[in-house]
Enzyme design. Structure first.
Site, PDB file in Angstrom:
ATOM      1  N   ASP A   1      34.967  92.663  17.047  1.00 16.23           N
ATOM      2  CA  ASP A   1      34.881  92.211  18.428  1.00 16.23           C
ATOM      3  C   ASP A   1      36.066  92.671  19.260  1.00 16.23           C
ATOM      4  O   ASP A   1      37.206  92.720  18.792  1.00 16.23           O
ATOM      5  CB  ASP A   1      34.784  90.682  18.472  1.00 16.23           C
ATOM      6  CG  ASP A   1      33.484  90.187  17.886  1.00 16.23           C
ATOM      7  OD1 ASP A   1      32.440  90.660  18.337  1.00 16.23           O
ATOM      8  OD2 ASP A   1      33.518  89.342  16.965  1.00 16.23           O
TER       9      ASP A   1
ATOM     10  N   GLU B   1      21.730  84.534  20.552  1.00 15.09           N
ATOM     11  CA  GLU B   1      22.719  84.803  19.505  1.00 15.09           C
ATOM     12  C   GLU B   1      23.878  83.839  19.723  1.00 15.09           C
ATOM     13  O   GLU B   1      24.518  83.842  20.774  1.00 15.09           O
ATOM     14  CB  GLU B   1      23.227  86.249  19.571  1.00 15.09           C
ATOM     15  CG  GLU B   1      22.247  87.255  19.030  1.00 15.09           C
ATOM     16  CD  GLU B   1      22.812  88.665  19.033  1.00 15.09           C
ATOM     17  OE1 GLU B   1      24.004  88.836  19.369  1.00 15.09           O
ATOM     18  OE2 GLU B   1      22.065  89.600  18.715  1.00 15.09           O
TER      19      GLU B   1
END
Length: 263
Positions: free
Chosen positions: A60, A49
């Site tokens: 995040d 990823e």
């Protein structure tokens, strides 16, 4: 069949769970990032990823937010992130690359242009965390038509009424977010994850990969044992933040991969 489909078919035939590693493109700088990305397959990573840095990464936690900030301050761009994919393809033609990020940079580039560039660069799939299923016509369906998998997130709050909508146009695999909240915020627990993975697998034939809150080889093993594999991101990115040498980072990744592969 994409590289993602081929990889999961091979792992299933071998009776193995997948290990997926997340790294932020361009962190701490382009050359170091390329060295890390090129070293991941040799460390046992089945799917990479590749984070696309963005100024407002709402899903995040601090570790990955700071990684994106470092990358942007170092001059990382969408083009340079695609260059990282091209750089891996010079040495590895089989490990899938999933670009993970937010829609704004792609929208700014133009969907058709971006998809053509991503395909040419060797990208195999996309995880775009701020595009819900209601917006599938924006990117999901065009991406699949271009030959890229579009991977959707399912979360602890994705109930039985919502799940079919989430799965509707998903391909490649389903990414199950093991905790409620942001990346790196808490530790995943296999006992919590297992029934949720079973619920998702009852609704789809796609592999289910579990991420968020996996930090150790032992946890990678226990989480992978509940699903088709596991993802580690923040723990790897933290080592980059601490300035660890690339061989040390890759050795840590190899330990995580070995844990997942023991499951």
């Amino acid at each position: 069949m994409t590289r993602i489909d081929d990889t999961f078919a091979r792992l299933k035939a071998d009776g193995k769970k997948a290990f997926v590693a997340y790294v932020m493109g361009g962190d701490p700088d382009y050359e170091t990032s390329l060295e890390i990305v090129r070293g991941l397959p040799g460390a046992g990573v089945d799917v990479i990823e590749l984070g696309l840095p963005f100024t407002d990464p709402m899903a995040d936690g601090p570790t990955i937010q700071l990684a994106g900030q470092r990358a942007l301050e170092g001059g990382q761009t969408l083009d340079k992130t695609l260059d990282l994919a091209r750089g891996l393809r010079e040495t590895d033609t089989s490990t899938p690359i999933v670009m993970m990020g937010y829609y704004n940079p792609i929208y700014s580039r133009g969907v058709e242009t971006f998809l053509a560039q991503a395909k040419e660069a060797g990208v195999d799939g996309l995880i775009i965390v701020d595009l819900p299923p209601e917006e599938d016509s924006e990117l999901c369906i065009p991406a699949q038509k271009a030959g890229l998998n579009f991977i959707r997130l399912a979360t602890p709050t994705t109930d039985d009424a919502r799940l079919p909508k989430v799965l509707q146009n998903t391909s490649g695999f389903v990414y199950y977010v093991s905790i409620t909240g942001i990346t790196g915020a808490a530790q995943a627990q296999a006992t919590d994850v297992a029934p949720e993975v079973a619920r998702i697998k009852a609704a789809t034939d796609l592999p289910v990969i579990v991420g968020f809150g996996v930090r150790t080889p032992e946890l990678a093993e226990s989480i992978a044992g509940t699903a088709d594999g596991t993802v580690v991101g923040s723990a790897i990115v933290k080592m980059v933040e601490e300035g660890k040498p690339v061989p040390e980072i890759l050795a840590f990744v190899a330990d995580l991969a070995a844990g997942a592969h023991r499951a």
